[in-house]
Design a protein around this motif. Sequence first.
Motif, PDB file in Angstrom:
ATOM      1  N   ASP A 190       0.819  -1.207   0.000  1.00 18.89           N
ATOM      2  CA  ASP A 190       0.000   0.000   0.000  1.00 18.89           C
ATOM      3  C   ASP A 190       0.862   1.270   0.000  1.00 18.89           C
ATOM      4  N   ALA A 191       1.992   1.233   0.700  1.00 13.36           N
ATOM      5  CA  ALA A 191       2.885   2.401   0.726  1.00 13.36           C
ATOM      6  C   ALA A 191       3.485   2.662  -0.659  1.00 13.36           C
ATOM      7  N   ILE A 192       3.777   1.608  -1.416  1.00 13.81           N
ATOM      8  CA  ILE A 192       4.274   1.809  -2.790  1.00 13.81           C
ATOM      9  C   ILE A 192       3.173   2.452  -3.629  1.00 13.81           C
ATOM     10  N   ALA A 193       1.948   1.958  -3.459  1.00 13.22           N
ATOM     11  CA  ALA A 193       0.821   2.526  -4.214  1.00 13.22           C
ATOM     12  C   ALA A 193       0.640   4.005  -3.864  1.00 13.22           C
ATOM     13  N   LYS A 194       0.815   4.339  -2.590  1.00 12.09           N
ATOM     14  CA  LYS A 194       0.677   5.738  -2.162  1.00 12.09           C
ATOM     15  C   LYS A 194       1.764   6.608  -2.785  1.00 12.09           C
ATOM     16  N   GLU A 195       2.983   6.064  -2.879  1.00 13.39           N
ATOM     17  CA  GLU A 195       4.083   6.796  -3.516  1.00 13.39           C
ATOM     18  C   GLU A 195       3.748   7.048  -4.988  1.00 13.39           C
ATOM     19  N   SER A 200       1.877  10.650  -9.353  1.00 10.82           N
ATOM     20  CA  SER A 200       0.905  10.943 -10.404  1.00 10.82           C
ATOM     21  C   SER A 200       0.317  12.339 -10.214  1.00 10.82           C
ATOM     22  N   ARG A 201       0.090  12.720  -8.941  1.00 13.89           N
ATOM     23  CA  ARG A 201      -0.457  14.063  -8.654  1.00 13.89           C
ATOM     24  C   ARG A 201       0.571  15.138  -8.925  1.00 13.89           C
ATOM     25  N   GLU A 202       1.791  14.890  -8.445  1.00 17.68           N
ATOM     26  CA  GLU A 202       2.821  15.926  -8.523  1.00 17.68           C
ATOM     27  C   GLU A 202       3.266  16.175  -9.965  1.00 17.68           C
ATOM     28  N   PHE A 203       3.320  15.117 -10.791  1.00 17.59           N
ATOM     29  CA  PHE A 203       3.888  15.279 -12.127  1.00 17.59           C
ATOM     30  C   PHE A 203       2.901  15.004 -13.250  1.00 17.59           C
ATOM     31  N   GLY A 204       1.645  14.774 -12.897  1.00 14.82           N
ATOM     32  CA  GLY A 204       0.650  14.555 -13.942  1.00 14.82           C
ATOM     33  C   GLY A 204       0.817  13.257 -14.708  1.00 14.82           C
ATOM     34  N   ALA A 290      12.565   5.708 -11.888  1.00 17.90           N
ATOM     35  CA  ALA A 290      12.645   6.118 -13.304  1.00 17.90           C
ATOM     36  C   ALA A 290      11.403   6.920 -13.689  1.00 17.90           C
ATOM     37  N   ALA A 291      10.254   6.522 -13.154  1.00 19.61           N
ATOM     38  CA  ALA A 291       9.012   7.260 -13.455  1.00 19.61           C
ATOM     39  C   ALA A 291       9.125   8.701 -12.969  1.00 19.61           C
ATOM     40  N   ARG A 292       9.669   8.856 -11.782  1.00 21.09           N
ATOM     41  CA  ARG A 292       9.829  10.209 -11.239  1.00 21.09           C
ATOM     42  C   ARG A 292      10.753  11.042 -12.132  1.00 21.09           C
TER      43      ARG A 292
END
Length: 490
Positions: A190-195, A200-204, A290-292
């Motif tokens: 769940d913590a990974i999902a929250k990250e 997704s919010r911060e970078f669209g 990498a996504a970040r």
Amino acid sequence: MEFSLTPASLQEWPGAVLIVGIHEGDFETQLHPLESRFDAPLTKILEKQNFQAENGEITSFQLLQNSPLKLIVVGLGKLEDLSVNTFRNAAAKSAKESLGSEGPLGIFFPWKKLHSKDLINVVAEAIRLSLFKDLRFRSNPETKQPPKRIEFIGVDTNDFDNFKNISPICSGVELARELVGAPPNSLTPDAIAKEATKLSREFGLQLKVLSREECNRKGMGAYLAVAQGSDLDPKFIHLSYRSNGPIQRKVALVGKGLTFDSGGYNLKVGASQIELMKFDMGGSAAVIGAARAIAELRPQGVEVHFIVAACENMVNGSAVHPGDIVKASNGTTIEINNTDAEGRLTLADALVYASKLEPDSIIDLATLTGACVIALGDEIAGLWTDSDELSNELTKAAHKAGEGLWRMPLQNSYKEGLKSMLADIKNTGPRPGGSITAALFLREFVDQSISWAHIDIAGTVWSEKGSGVNPAGATGYGVRTLVNWIIREN
Ligand code: BES
Ligand code: MN
Ligand code: ZN
């Protein structure tokens, strides 16, 4: 941490800690500006100390003046052997040595002796990455702060554009290190999902998180079998990035996301390092890191999918029995002859899911086998792929990142070892060649029209003592290789 070029010379640079890299031979010429600045016979002093400027040799002087407070001299080895990696490692080593002094850090290396347009960025990246410290779980804040400003001395501005990629890439690596370093009672599926939600919010970025029920409806029996022995819910995470305008490349990155691997009923015992198995989500950390980085860099012409089937491998009354037969989402039945070969079960359904997105290529990263650690140690990851092109691209991207990567064979005849008496396949082959059969198992779940590569990071995810740009602990391995591969120019 801010990087800049300074027009000041070695004689007049006004900061606090000065790093000077010198190669073997002719100290007199190399040290002349410092000798005149400090009015001290540095060459003689170094000779007395028997300092030879061998690769990685380091010495420092606490000075009785404000600027600089400290001089660090680092050896670069033989002039004719100078390489980007020499600079990278010398920068990392001397940056660590600089800790504890306040004020700007200056670095002077013989930049012009090496013709590489990436050199300054490599050194900046090495400094930031080597100074990373994870203080999240300490009650007392650390006293030794890393320098806020780093200045490059003696760089010809014509040779260099700017530092714009450093922060996005290093933030990605640092995120991956934090995810891996966090203990399993804090970093849950769940913590990974929250990250991922935060990113997704911060970078669209686009985000989908599938629950156990949704995965069940998709028939992900292999992944859910691993998750069923844990009190924590599995989270299937799918982040994606799409640049504006036409897309030239569509890729999927898949990461193994076991937030803890107890082994299941094939419990990890003896020297199996069960207490380190929080790092078994290192593949997912690399993918999310990498996504970040990608989300912040926003490269053109690419669509990238980031996929993690996160869960825990635990034991309870509903856990998998060794010998259970389950069905993956492509219909393949699997006999689980060893519950400790769980990563490939979670990846099986993740690879089927990734294939359905119809990307041009899929790369998976996983702390998959102890056998890979035995083969390649902790500085080199194993690469398996049927595509020479993908192999070349990834090898190049890893080399550029300074991350070790070595291609290994997908020996078709070893598939024999995965034959099951009852099911289509079993999850574990014989011990010899264990990382090859693991890779062959994964290949069964990738659509054959898609080029696929598997990277086993079981050794490189963690560094017991630290080496190169890595402090001891989580390395964040894979982020830079993946990012370099995605933003490559061809
Ligand atoms: N997560 C481990 C692999 C691992 C082991 C990573 C040591 C880092 C250090 C993986 O799930 C595992 O347990 N693999 C087994 C496979 C075996 C049962 C076929 C292994 O390598 O022992
Ligand atoms: Mn395992
Ligand atoms: Zn595992």
